[in-house]
Design a protein around this motif. Structure first.
Motif, PDB file in Angstrom:
ATOM      1  N   HIS A   1      -3.927  -0.864 -12.783  1.00 20.31           N
ATOM      2  CA  HIS A   1      -3.673  -1.917 -12.180  1.00 20.31           C
ATOM      3  C   HIS A   1      -3.598  -1.589 -10.574  1.00 20.31           C
ATOM      4  CE1 HIS A   1       0.533  -0.212 -12.184  1.00 20.31           C
ATOM      5  NE2 HIS A   1       0.941  -1.230 -11.428  1.00 20.31           N
ATOM      6  N   ILE A   2      -3.750  -0.221 -10.073  1.00 15.57           N
ATOM      7  CA  ILE A   2      -3.648   0.219  -8.754  1.00 15.57           C
ATOM      8  C   ILE A   2      -5.063   0.686  -8.161  1.00 15.57           C
ATOM      9  CG2 ILE A   2      -2.643   1.834  -7.037  1.00 15.57           C
ATOM     10  CD1 ILE A   2      -0.296   2.048  -8.925  1.00 15.57           C
TER      11      ILE A   2
ATOM     12  N   VAL B   1       0.802  -1.278   0.181  1.00 13.67           N
ATOM     13  CA  VAL B   1       0.258  -0.044  -0.050  1.00 13.67           C
ATOM     14  C   VAL B   1       1.046   1.334   0.108  1.00 13.67           C
ATOM     15  CG1 VAL B   1      -1.796  -1.517   1.520  1.00 13.67           C
ATOM     16  CG2 VAL B   1      -0.411   0.293   2.435  1.00 13.67           C
ATOM     17  N   TYR B   2       0.297   2.466  -0.328  1.00 12.88           N
ATOM     18  CA  TYR B   2       1.030   3.581  -0.571  1.00 12.88           C
ATOM     19  C   TYR B   2      -0.025   4.784   0.347  1.00 12.88           C
ATOM     20  CZ  TYR B   2       4.370   6.754  -2.634  1.00 12.88           C
ATOM     21  OH  TYR B   2       5.387   7.569  -2.711  1.00 12.88           O
TER      22      TYR B   2
ATOM     23  N   ALA C   1       4.687   0.545   0.892  1.00 14.90           N
ATOM     24  CA  ALA C   1       5.509   0.737  -0.284  1.00 14.90           C
ATOM     25  C   ALA C   1       6.117   2.078  -0.476  1.00 14.90           C
ATOM     26  CB  ALA C   1       5.182   0.379  -1.501  1.00 14.90           C
ATOM     27  N   GLY C   2       5.572   2.992   0.193  1.00 17.96           N
ATOM     28  CA  GLY C   2       5.948   4.588   0.470  1.00 17.96           C
ATOM     29  C   GLY C   2       4.879   5.415   0.884  1.00 17.96           C
TER      30      GLY C   2
ATOM     31  N   ALA D   1       3.171  -0.407  -5.254  1.00 11.52           N
ATOM     32  CA  ALA D   1       2.055  -0.532  -4.558  1.00 11.52           C
ATOM     33  C   ALA D   1       0.820  -1.011  -5.611  1.00 11.52           C
ATOM     34  CB  ALA D   1       1.763   0.973  -3.965  1.00 11.52           C
ATOM     35  N   ARG D   2      -0.241  -1.340  -4.645  1.00 12.75           N
ATOM     36  CA  ARG D   2      -1.483  -2.092  -5.375  1.00 12.75           C
ATOM     37  C   ARG D   2      -2.535  -1.262  -4.702  1.00 12.75           C
ATOM     38  NH1 ARG D   2      -2.354  -6.445  -7.760  1.00 12.75           N
ATOM     39  NH2 ARG D   2      -3.631  -5.232  -8.737  1.00 12.75           N
ATOM     40  N   ILE D   3      -2.445  -0.633  -3.701  1.00 14.27           N
ATOM     41  CA  ILE D   3      -3.513   0.184  -3.069  1.00 14.27           C
ATOM     42  C   ILE D   3      -2.945   1.571  -2.766  1.00 14.27           C
ATOM     43  CG2 ILE D   3      -5.200   0.608  -1.270  1.00 14.27           C
ATOM     44  CD1 ILE D   3      -5.145  -2.629  -0.859  1.00 14.27           C
TER      45      ILE D   3
END
Length: 276
Positions: free
Chosen positions: A204-205, A124-125, A151-152, A179-181
């Protein structure tokens, strides 16, 4: 052939059609297609497992006021993947069309969705708020979910333009992080404009507008007691906290609510549900 998993293949994410989520209710011409928090988490995770991203907006009275006057905001909402009822008045109005709609706010979604992401090992971000808030919120989330991959984090500068070049560069950094979210804490309508633009750039996020949720998690702001939340008076608590900033906004919301409440019958929407 590439051996990347589907969840890391943005090229395939672009080719996979978005799920068609049936409308459950309609408030002032705006569709709501997610009934509650449980469904919101389930739909988000289902999309991510399939390699798709999404946008998730939480419809409140302030959004409805803006939707009436801003065609670009209406276009953004029309492209949203998921829309929940945020705020007791909107949920109450939505229940005229579909009795099972429950209040589902951005603030209520962050923690359980972070938990689901931790379980699935999806990074996640955190984007928005202040650097201090981000650090505190990240620490609290990691304490609750040790397996959570953050992720950041990024606190954009004052005056950040969600439709400008800086937004595109920020989105590219988010995508490169894996990140995916992305939890977007910019406040409305900036977070919705940013999420919509970025979803088209990196489909894709999953992009969620969460308002002051990170401030609540970090302890920088005090959320209304549970009792006030349950009886639909969280707005009053916030007004007492920030009367100058929110006074005129809430007056406009109250005027719109009065007009909408006079209409005893909302346009009926077929109560279709997604198969579990």
């Amino acid at each position: 052939m590439s051996t990347l998993p589907l969840s890391n293949r943005p090229d395939l994410a672009r080719s996979i059609p978005k799920p068609r989520i049936p409308a459950l209710a309609q408030v002032d011409d705006q569709v709501i297609n997610v009934a509650n928090q449980e469904d919101a988490i389930r739909f988000c995770m289902r999309s991510l497992r399939a390699g798709r991203g999404f946008t998730l907006f939480t419809l409140n009275l302030d959004h409805l006021v803006t939707l009436r006057s801003d065609p670009s905001f209406r276009a953004v909402y029309a492209r949203a993947t998921f829309v929940t009822a945020d705020g007791a008045p909107v949920a109450r109005l939505a229940r005229r069309s579909y009795a099972h709609v429950e209040r589902t706010t951005g603030a209520d979604l962050v923690t359980p969705l972070a938990g689901a992401a931790a379980f699935e090992r999806l990074p996640v971000y955190l984007f928005g708020a202040s650097e201090a808030t981000l650090n505190k919120a990240a620490e609290k989330l990691k304490q609750q979910y040790p397996n959570l991959i953050i992720a950041g984090m990024e606190a954009p500068p004052r005056g950040f333009d969600p439709m400008g070049e800086a937004a595109d560069l920020a989105a590219d950094r988010i995508a490169r992080s894996g990140a995916r979210i992305c939890f977007v804490a910019l406040g409305a309508p900036k977070q919705e404009f940013f999420g919509d633009r970025m979803a088209q750039r990196h489909p894709h996020i999953g992009w969620l507008g969460i308002g002051a949720a990170l401030d609540f998690i970090a302890g920088e702001k005090s959320r209304a007691p549970r009792l006030l939340q349950r009886i639909g008076l969280e707005w009053f608590w916030r007004l007492m906290q920030e009367p100058r900033r929110l006074g005129l906004r809430y007056l406009r919301c109250a005027m719109l609510l009065a007009r909408l409440s006079l209409h005893h019958e909302e346009a009926p929407v077929a109560p279709a549900r997604i198969a579990r």
